[in-house]
Design a protein around this motif. Structure first.
Motif, PDB file in Angstrom:
ATOM      1  N   GLY A 211       0.818  -1.207   0.000  1.00 46.19           N
ATOM      2  CA  GLY A 211       0.000   0.000   0.000  1.00 46.19           C
ATOM      3  C   GLY A 211       0.850   1.254   0.000  1.00 46.19           C
ATOM      4  O   GLY A 211       1.966   1.266   0.520  1.00 46.19           O
ATOM      5  N   GLY A 212       0.339   2.316  -0.579  1.00 53.50           N
ATOM      6  CA  GLY A 212       1.070   3.583  -0.623  1.00 53.50           C
ATOM      7  C   GLY A 212       2.077   3.668  -1.744  1.00 53.50           C
ATOM      8  O   GLY A 212       2.903   4.576  -1.779  1.00 53.50           O
ATOM      9  N   ALA A 213       2.006   2.726  -2.695  1.00 52.39           N
ATOM     10  CA  ALA A 213       2.965   2.729  -3.801  1.00 52.39           C
ATOM     11  C   ALA A 213       2.601   3.756  -4.872  1.00 52.39           C
ATOM     12  O   ALA A 213       3.432   4.077  -5.728  1.00 52.39           O
ATOM     13  N   GLY A 214       1.371   4.246  -4.853  1.00 48.98           N
ATOM     14  CA  GLY A 214       0.937   5.224  -5.850  1.00 48.98           C
ATOM     15  C   GLY A 214       0.042   4.638  -6.921  1.00 48.98           C
ATOM     16  O   GLY A 214      -0.084   5.213  -8.008  1.00 48.98           O
ATOM     17  N   LYS A 215      -0.618   3.521  -6.615  1.00 48.89           N
ATOM     18  CA  LYS A 215      -1.498   2.896  -7.620  1.00 48.89           C
ATOM     19  C   LYS A 215      -2.674   3.802  -7.971  1.00 48.89           C
ATOM     20  O   LYS A 215      -2.970   4.013  -9.153  1.00 48.89           O
ATOM     21  N   VAL A 351       3.062  -0.955 -12.966  1.00 49.58           N
ATOM     22  CA  VAL A 351       3.521  -1.205 -11.597  1.00 49.58           C
ATOM     23  C   VAL A 351       4.087   0.091 -11.027  1.00 49.58           C
ATOM     24  O   VAL A 351       5.232   0.451 -11.294  1.00 49.58           O
ATOM     25  N   PRO A 352       3.294   0.820 -10.236  1.00 56.33           N
ATOM     26  CA  PRO A 352       3.792   2.048  -9.619  1.00 56.33           C
ATOM     27  C   PRO A 352       4.604   1.736  -8.364  1.00 56.33           C
ATOM     28  O   PRO A 352       4.382   0.732  -7.687  1.00 56.33           O
ATOM     29  N   THR A 353       5.531   2.627  -8.040  1.00 60.09           N
ATOM     30  CA  THR A 353       6.302   2.527  -6.805  1.00 60.09           C
ATOM     31  C   THR A 353       6.831   3.909  -6.452  1.00 60.09           C
ATOM     32  O   THR A 353       6.874   4.805  -7.298  1.00 60.09           O
ATOM     33  N   THR A 354       7.207   4.079  -5.201  1.00 62.56           N
ATOM     34  CA  THR A 354       7.946   5.278  -4.817  1.00 62.56           C
ATOM     35  C   THR A 354       9.435   4.970  -4.976  1.00 62.56           C
ATOM     36  O   THR A 354       9.803   3.887  -5.443  1.00 62.56           O
ATOM     37  N   THR A 355      10.292   5.890  -4.565  1.00 60.83           N
ATOM     38  CA  THR A 355      11.732   5.625  -4.641  1.00 60.83           C
ATOM     39  C   THR A 355      12.226   4.844  -3.422  1.00 60.83           C
ATOM     40  O   THR A 355      13.378   4.417  -3.395  1.00 60.83           O
ATOM     41  N   ASP A 356      11.359   4.650  -2.434  1.00 63.60           N
ATOM     42  CA  ASP A 356      11.760   3.925  -1.228  1.00 63.60           C
ATOM     43  C   ASP A 356      12.095   2.467  -1.561  1.00 63.60           C
ATOM     44  O   ASP A 356      11.392   1.808  -2.325  1.00 63.60           O
ATOM     45  N   ASP A 357      13.166   1.950  -0.947  1.00 69.51           N
ATOM     46  CA  ASP A 357      13.638   0.598  -1.253  1.00 69.51           C
ATOM     47  C   ASP A 357      12.562  -0.455  -1.016  1.00 69.51           C
ATOM     48  O   ASP A 357      12.446  -1.421  -1.780  1.00 69.51           O
ATOM     49  N   LYS A 358      11.759  -0.293   0.027  1.00 75.10           N
ATOM     50  CA  LYS A 358      10.760  -1.325   0.349  1.00 75.10           C
ATOM     51  C   LYS A 358       9.685  -1.397  -0.732  1.00 75.10           C
ATOM     52  O   LYS A 358       9.248  -2.486  -1.111  1.00 75.10           O
ATOM     53  N   TRP A 359       9.256  -0.265  -1.230  1.00 69.68           N
ATOM     54  CA  TRP A 359       8.237  -0.251  -2.278  1.00 69.68           C
ATOM     55  C   TRP A 359       8.823  -0.761  -3.602  1.00 69.68           C
ATOM     56  O   TRP A 359       8.148  -1.465  -4.350  1.00 69.68           O
ATOM     57  N   CYS A 360      10.083  -0.405  -3.886  1.00 69.20           N
ATOM     58  CA  CYS A 360      10.734  -0.908  -5.097  1.00 69.20           C
ATOM     59  C   CYS A 360      10.894  -2.429  -5.022  1.00 69.20           C
ATOM     60  O   CYS A 360      10.689  -3.137  -6.019  1.00 69.20           O
ATOM     61  N   VAL A 386       6.865   0.296 -15.464  1.00 71.74           N
ATOM     62  CA  VAL A 386       7.159   0.632 -14.071  1.00 71.74           C
ATOM     63  C   VAL A 386       7.224   2.149 -13.947  1.00 71.74           C
ATOM     64  O   VAL A 386       7.926   2.816 -14.714  1.00 71.74           O
ATOM     65  N   ILE A 387       6.470   2.702 -12.995  1.00 76.25           N
ATOM     66  CA  ILE A 387       6.455   4.151 -12.774  1.00 76.25           C
ATOM     67  C   ILE A 387       7.015   4.439 -11.390  1.00 76.25           C
ATOM     68  O   ILE A 387       6.439   4.023 -10.381  1.00 76.25           O
ATOM     69  N   VAL A 388       8.150   5.103 -11.354  1.00 81.25           N
ATOM     70  CA  VAL A 388       8.814   5.447 -10.093  1.00 81.25           C
ATOM     71  C   VAL A 388       8.458   6.892  -9.746  1.00 81.25           C
ATOM     72  O   VAL A 388       8.913   7.823 -10.407  1.00 81.25           O
ATOM     73  N   GLY A 389       7.620   7.062  -8.737  1.00 80.06           N
ATOM     74  CA  GLY A 389       7.199   8.398  -8.334  1.00 80.06           C
ATOM     75  C   GLY A 389       8.059   8.940  -7.199  1.00 80.06           C
ATOM     76  O   GLY A 389       8.342   8.226  -6.236  1.00 80.06           O
ATOM     77  N   VAL A 390       8.480  10.180  -7.327  1.00 80.89           N
ATOM     78  CA  VAL A 390       9.282  10.824  -6.277  1.00 80.89           C
ATOM     79  C   VAL A 390       8.316  11.353  -5.227  1.00 80.89           C
ATOM     80  O   VAL A 390       7.541  12.272  -5.482  1.00 80.89           O
ATOM     81  N   GLU A 391       8.379  10.755  -4.027  1.00 77.81           N
ATOM     82  CA  GLU A 391       7.342  10.989  -3.036  1.00 77.81           C
ATOM     83  C   GLU A 391       7.547  12.232  -2.178  1.00 77.81           C
ATOM     84  O   GLU A 391       6.586  12.781  -1.636  1.00 77.81           O
ATOM     85  N   THR A 392       8.785  12.692  -2.020  1.00 77.50           N
ATOM     86  CA  THR A 392       9.055  13.886  -1.208  1.00 77.50           C
ATOM     87  C   THR A 392      10.063  14.776  -1.924  1.00 77.50           C
ATOM     88  O   THR A 392      10.807  14.318  -2.799  1.00 77.50           O
ATOM     89  N   SER A 393      10.095  16.027  -1.525  1.00 73.97           N
ATOM     90  CA  SER A 393      10.963  16.999  -2.212  1.00 73.97           C
ATOM     91  C   SER A 393      12.436  16.796  -1.903  1.00 73.97           C
ATOM     92  O   SER A 393      13.289  17.353  -2.608  1.00 73.97           O
ATOM     93  N   ASP A 394      12.771  16.008  -0.870  1.00 69.70           N
ATOM     94  CA  ASP A 394      14.176  15.858  -0.493  1.00 69.70           C
ATOM     95  C   ASP A 394      14.836  14.614  -1.099  1.00 69.70           C
ATOM     96  O   ASP A 394      15.977  14.298  -0.769  1.00 69.70           O
ATOM     97  N   VAL A 395      14.129  13.900  -1.986  1.00 65.14           N
ATOM     98  CA  VAL A 395      14.737  12.743  -2.650  1.00 65.14           C
ATOM     99  C   VAL A 395      15.711  13.256  -3.711  1.00 65.14           C
ATOM    100  O   VAL A 395      15.346  14.062  -4.564  1.00 65.14           O
TER     101      VAL A 395
END
Length: 454
Positions: A211-215, A351-360, A386-395
């Protein structure tokens, strides 16, 4: 671009006399090289990482590997080629169809969990050799007739529009005819892809077991892109029994209907007297973005809206009767009959994901398991976007590029794209027109990648 023993090639550039070709895009004239490099720079800027290019000179037969980043910096690359496109031969006689040999290598350790990264196995294409009898039959064919040899008077010619964007566009508006830049040509290619209509309905499913991957975000933004540009009747369906939030993330109609209200009327809607306007009682039209939403009911327990594959199939039949494009926002349980039934009706997996290792890692495991399952599941995984979404401004940019590289090096999915951070994507109901231009362009690029698989 750091060198490694194995190099994943993103694009093949072919130099043939005065023409440079990348896929279906050709560059000619005195600025061919500069335009090709600008095209590659624009692609690298949109994916958020350098792209690796194999350059092939037809005259000399020489191959060269190099990378281009989003700033246009070019660097040499060495290593064993992995992926990319085969060099097409100079056309002579029709080529035989390739036979794809099954992959035997598998990735044993995760690049997001283990420091020692191993790239995944990749299928090898084995050309089919014509038999002696086939070759002999070809040689004995009768000569072409005069009609077959004649060139048709109706040959279609494509006249390119002058530039509309940037400084070149300004010159064109002043009456000076200027050709579009490589970046504008790429933009036009994306628009062409997302504007197409296909024979029969198409289903796109968004999946990631975490959950929270950006689907939901990806389902909303790609529904907007596809509906706006193609004009095709489009519906986003929340096929989720556990607190699906697609309804919370989109505009509501003057009713509160969900998929549960649709179920008792399926037989009537599949009947010959039903009309597309009847769907307005069950879906929520997005007035700005021109698509509909079939909600789940997140305020009830999962047990109240859990149904099996047969019911999913019947809902899907209703939607594909009235809509050309069906986007399925799935839940997190990959063993759920609803999830599996949705996948079985999917034409294109995202397959959406954030840049976080766990979601990837969750995204990677899903794709690997589908490949291992074989058959159509394998095809969906290998053609996945695969869509890698940048979840926060500090990535950092380096973090984004590293995650993209890991997916590519592992051979996971057909295309890997990035969506930059944008505070507008955090809104409960997304106003696409309020997003920043780089964000809108990134979603257009993602939509084009998805449309290629339809």
């Amino acid at each position: 671009m750091p060198n490694s023993n194995t190099v994943h090639v993103d694009y093949t550039l072919i130099a043939d006399a005065g023409t440079l070709t990348i896929g279906d895009t050709a560059f000619t004239g005195e600025t061919a090289y500069q335009d090709a490099m600008e095209w590659l720079r624009a692609v690298a800027g949109n994916v958020g990482s350098a792209v690796v290019v194999r350059s092939h000179d037809r005259n000399t037969g020489q191959d060269t590997l190099f990378s281009v980043d989003g700033h246009g910096a070019i660097a040499p690359v060495t290593g064993t080629v992995h992926g990319g496109l085969d060099i097409p031969p100079v056309p002579t006689t029709p080529a035989a169809a390739p036979v794809i040999a099954p992959s035997t290598a598998e990735r044993t350790e995760s690049p997001w969990i283990t420091a020692a990264t191993e790239s995944g196995g990749q299928e090898a294409a084995t050309p089919l050799t014509p038999s002696t009898s086939t070759t002999a039959a070809t040689a004995e064919e009768s000569p072409v007739t005069r009609r077959e040899a004649r060139q048709s008077f109706l040959t279609q010619e494509t006249v390119e529009e002058p530039a509309k964007q940037g400084f070149r566009g300004l010159l064109a508006r002043m009456g000076i005819k200027v050709s579009p830049s490589a970046a504008e040509r790429l933009y036009r290619e994306w628009v062409h892809l997302v504007s197409q209509h296909h024979v029969g309905p198409r289903t796109i499913m968004f999946a990631n077991g975490k959950g929270g991957a950006g689907k939901t975000l990806a389902a909303v933004c790609l529904a907007i892109i596809l509906a706006r540009y193609s004009g095709a009747p489009t519906v986003a369906w929340d096929n989720n029994q556990t607190r699906g939030t697609l309804g919370w993330s989109t505009e509501s109609a003057r009713h509160d209907a969900s998929v549960l209200d649709l179920l008792p009327d399926i037989d009537r809607l599949l009947g010959t007297d039903a009309q597309s306007a009847d769907m307005a009682s069950y879906v929520h039209h997005q007035t700005r973005d021109r698509y509909d939403v079939l909600k789940s009911k997140p305020d009830v327990l999962a047990s109240a809206q859990r149904f099996g594959a047969e019911t999913v199939d019947r809902v899907h039949k209703v939607l594909t009767k009235f809509y050309r494009l069906v986007l399925i926002d799935s839940g997190n349980d990959e063993t759920d009959p609803m999830w599996l039934a949705g996948l079985d009706r999917t034409d294109q997996l995202v397959v959406p994901t954030t840049t976080d290792d766990k979601w990837c890692e969750s995204a990677a495991l899903l794709l690997e398991e589908l490949v291992k399952a074989g058959g159509r599941y394998r095809e969906l995984a290998e053609n996945a976007v695969v869509i890698v979404g940048v979840e926060t401004s500090d990535v950092s940019r380096a973090k984004v590029a590293e995650q993209v590289r890991r997916f590519k090096d592992a051979g996971l999915g057909r295309d890997v794209l990035t969506i930059p951070y944008d505070a507008g994507l955090k809104a409960r109901v997304i106003n696409f027109d309020a997003l920043q231009e780089p964000t809108k362009l990134a979603w257009l690029a993602a939509g084009a990648a998805v449309a290629k698989g339809l």
